[in-house]
Design a protein around this motif. Structure first.
Motif, PDB file in Angstrom:
ATOM      1  N   ILE A 142      -1.092  -6.938  33.320  1.00 35.54           N
ATOM      2  CA  ILE A 142      -0.420  -7.286  32.076  1.00 35.54           C
ATOM      3  C   ILE A 142      -0.381  -8.810  31.954  1.00 35.54           C
ATOM      4  CG2 ILE A 142       1.724  -7.118  30.758  1.00 35.54           C
ATOM      5  CD1 ILE A 142       2.286  -4.552  32.505  1.00 35.54           C
ATOM      6  N   PHE A 143      -0.945  -9.293  30.851  1.00 35.49           N
ATOM      7  CA  PHE A 143      -0.962 -10.721  30.559  1.00 35.49           C
ATOM      8  C   PHE A 143      -0.056 -10.965  29.358  1.00 35.49           C
ATOM      9  CE2 PHE A 143      -5.203  -9.803  32.292  1.00 35.49           C
ATOM     10  CZ  PHE A 143      -5.248 -10.710  33.341  1.00 35.49           C
ATOM     11  N   TYR A 144       0.784 -11.983  29.428  1.00 31.09           N
ATOM     12  CA  TYR A 144       1.596 -12.357  28.273  1.00 31.09           C
ATOM     13  C   TYR A 144       0.801 -13.314  27.395  1.00 31.09           C
ATOM     14  CZ  TYR A 144       6.176 -10.286  29.185  1.00 31.09           C
ATOM     15  OH  TYR A 144       7.232  -9.425  29.325  1.00 31.09           O
ATOM     16  N   THR A 145       1.004 -13.174  26.100  1.00 29.54           N
ATOM     17  CA  THR A 145       0.369 -14.027  25.114  1.00 29.54           C
ATOM     18  C   THR A 145       1.418 -14.440  24.086  1.00 29.54           C
ATOM     19  OG1 THR A 145      -1.428 -14.186  23.489  1.00 29.54           O
ATOM     20  CG2 THR A 145      -0.391 -12.025  23.728  1.00 29.54           C
ATOM     21  N   THR A 146       1.151 -15.485  23.346  1.00 27.64           N
ATOM     22  CA  THR A 146       2.128 -15.951  22.364  1.00 27.64           C
ATOM     23  C   THR A 146       2.165 -15.066  21.125  1.00 27.64           C
ATOM     24  OG1 THR A 146       0.489 -17.484  21.483  1.00 27.64           O
ATOM     25  CG2 THR A 146       2.066 -18.357  23.095  1.00 27.64           C
ATOM     26  N   ASP A 147       1.042 -14.439  20.776  1.00 31.32           N
ATOM     27  CA  ASP A 147       1.002 -13.588  19.591  1.00 31.32           C
ATOM     28  C   ASP A 147       0.010 -12.444  19.810  1.00 31.32           C
ATOM     29  OD1 ASP A 147       0.413 -12.469  16.983  1.00 31.32           O
ATOM     30  OD2 ASP A 147       1.309 -14.266  16.105  1.00 31.32           O
ATOM     31  N   VAL A 148       0.534 -11.263  20.083  1.00 34.37           N
ATOM     32  CA  VAL A 148      -0.286 -10.089  20.376  1.00 34.37           C
ATOM     33  C   VAL A 148      -1.207  -9.750  19.198  1.00 34.37           C
ATOM     34  CG1 VAL A 148      -0.160  -7.584  20.734  1.00 34.37           C
ATOM     35  CG2 VAL A 148       1.257  -9.102  22.094  1.00 34.37           C
ATOM     36  N   ASP A 149      -0.668  -9.778  17.997  1.00 39.26           N
ATOM     37  CA  ASP A 149      -1.459  -9.379  16.826  1.00 39.26           C
ATOM     38  C   ASP A 149      -2.618 -10.343  16.555  1.00 39.26           C
ATOM     39  OD1 ASP A 149       0.050  -6.953  15.726  1.00 39.26           O
ATOM     40  OD2 ASP A 149       1.638  -8.435  16.038  1.00 39.26           O
ATOM     41  N   LYS A 150      -2.390 -11.639  16.708  1.00 38.13           N
ATOM     42  CA  LYS A 150      -3.472 -12.612  16.526  1.00 38.13           C
ATOM     43  C   LYS A 150      -4.543 -12.431  17.592  1.00 38.13           C
ATOM     44  CE  LYS A 150      -1.115 -16.356  14.119  1.00 38.13           C
ATOM     45  NZ  LYS A 150      -0.633 -17.735  14.220  1.00 38.13           N
ATOM     46  N   LEU A 151      -4.127 -12.190  18.836  1.00 36.87           N
ATOM     47  CA  LEU A 151      -5.101 -11.992  19.904  1.00 36.87           C
ATOM     48  C   LEU A 151      -5.903 -10.717  19.654  1.00 36.87           C
ATOM     49  CD1 LEU A 151      -6.287 -13.069  22.544  1.00 36.87           C
ATOM     50  CD2 LEU A 151      -4.570 -11.713  23.761  1.00 36.87           C
ATOM     51  N   TYR A 152      -5.252  -9.652  19.235  1.00 40.09           N
ATOM     52  CA  TYR A 152      -5.943  -8.403  18.925  1.00 40.09           C
ATOM     53  C   TYR A 152      -6.962  -8.629  17.801  1.00 40.09           C
ATOM     54  CZ  TYR A 152      -6.794  -3.588  17.540  1.00 40.09           C
ATOM     55  OH  TYR A 152      -7.397  -2.391  17.228  1.00 40.09           O
ATOM     56  N   SER A 153      -6.565  -9.341  16.757  1.00 45.99           N
ATOM     57  CA  SER A 153      -7.482  -9.645  15.647  1.00 45.99           C
ATOM     58  C   SER A 153      -8.682 -10.447  16.139  1.00 45.99           C
ATOM     59  CB  SER A 153      -6.761 -10.428  14.548  1.00 45.99           C
ATOM     60  OG  SER A 153      -5.808  -9.617  13.928  1.00 45.99           O
ATOM     61  N   TYR A 154      -8.429 -11.395  17.033  1.00 46.48           N
ATOM     62  CA  TYR A 154      -9.520 -12.178  17.615  1.00 46.48           C
ATOM     63  C   TYR A 154     -10.471 -11.266  18.384  1.00 46.48           C
ATOM     64  CZ  TYR A 154     -11.936 -15.167  20.959  1.00 46.48           C
ATOM     65  OH  TYR A 154     -12.895 -15.758  21.737  1.00 46.48           O
ATOM     66  N   PHE A 155      -9.920 -10.357  19.188  1.00 48.82           N
ATOM     67  CA  PHE A 155     -10.751  -9.441  19.978  1.00 48.82           C
ATOM     68  C   PHE A 155     -11.640  -8.581  19.081  1.00 48.82           C
ATOM     69  CE2 PHE A 155      -8.568  -8.841  24.384  1.00 48.82           C
ATOM     70  CZ  PHE A 155      -8.593 -10.204  24.591  1.00 48.82           C
ATOM     71  N   ILE A 156     -11.078  -8.016  18.021  1.00 46.31           N
ATOM     72  CA  ILE A 156     -11.887  -7.116  17.188  1.00 46.31           C
ATOM     73  C   ILE A 156     -12.848  -7.863  16.261  1.00 46.31           C
ATOM     74  CG2 ILE A 156     -10.255  -5.198  17.297  1.00 46.31           C
ATOM     75  CD1 ILE A 156      -9.343  -5.908  14.480  1.00 46.31           C
ATOM     76  N   SER A 157     -12.550  -9.122  15.943  1.00 49.47           N
ATOM     77  CA  SER A 157     -13.432  -9.873  15.052  1.00 49.47           C
ATOM     78  C   SER A 157     -14.550 -10.596  15.793  1.00 49.47           C
ATOM     79  CB  SER A 157     -12.632 -10.872  14.218  1.00 49.47           C
ATOM     80  OG  SER A 157     -12.075 -11.873  15.047  1.00 49.47           O
ATOM     81  N   ASN A 158     -14.439 -10.744  17.100  1.00 49.52           N
ATOM     82  CA  ASN A 158     -15.461 -11.416  17.905  1.00 49.52           C
ATOM     83  C   ASN A 158     -16.410 -10.349  18.456  1.00 49.52           C
ATOM     84  OD1 ASN A 158     -16.886 -12.572  20.100  1.00 49.52           O
ATOM     85  ND2 ASN A 158     -15.341 -14.175  20.286  1.00 49.52           N
ATOM     86  N   SER A 159     -17.552 -10.163  17.797  1.00 49.23           N
ATOM     87  CA  SER A 159     -18.458  -9.069  18.170  1.00 49.23           C
ATOM     88  C   SER A 159     -19.010  -9.212  19.586  1.00 49.23           C
ATOM     89  CB  SER A 159     -19.597  -8.943  17.169  1.00 49.23           C
ATOM     90  OG  SER A 159     -20.344 -10.138  17.109  1.00 49.23           O
TER      91      SER A 159
END
Length: 151
Positions: A88-105
């Protein structure tokens, strides 16, 4: 008489986690794309061991990647768990990181997104992915506690 407890030292932090991987290039390609992961050792196709520093804290945390070899497979064959668990890694913004993951092919092609971000009853917002070798990674941040109004 001195008690045995006084002779011990407390464990106070995790310094690093080491994952046994099958393909150094593929794994480094994946981890180097995660914001906050900084390559500090190894990272080339010829390296059997690579280290990423996570974040910029006073006490650094590390993720190590160790290339699986026939020697390590034999040595570890009796000790491989049926299920590894998760990191488990903590991040400042889960939703932004998730969006980055799905938008970076190039990143999303290296992993399996297990689910979208959700709020957990234990007070975190999180999502899971499976990285190239199948390890489960969770990215989370604590939810702000709602204040209880007094009557």
């Amino acid at each position: 008489m001195t008690s045995a407890i006084n002779l011990m030292s407390d464990v106070y932090a995790i310094s690093a986690i080491t994952l046994i991987i099958k393909d150094m290039k593929r794994s480094c390609n994946f981890y180097s794309k995660i914001p906050g992961f900084r390559l500090i050792y190894g990272g080339s196709l010829d390296d059997a061991f690579t280290t990423f520093q996570i974040g910029k804290r006073k006490s650094p945390m590390y993720l190590n990647l160790e290339l699986e070899t026939s020697e390590s497979s034999t040595r570890l064959s009796n000790y491989k768990p049926r299920f590894f668990g998760r990191i488990i890694f903590y991040t400042t913004d889960v939703d932004k990181l998730y969006s980055y993951f799905i938008s970076n092919s190039s990143l999303s092609g290296l992993m399996l997104l297990v689910h979208e971000p959700v709020d957990a009853p234990w007070g975190e917002r999180y999502f899971y992915v499976r990285e190239p070798d199948g390890y489960e990674l969770s990215f989370a941040h604590p939810l702000k506690r709602k204040s209880v109004q007094q009557n």
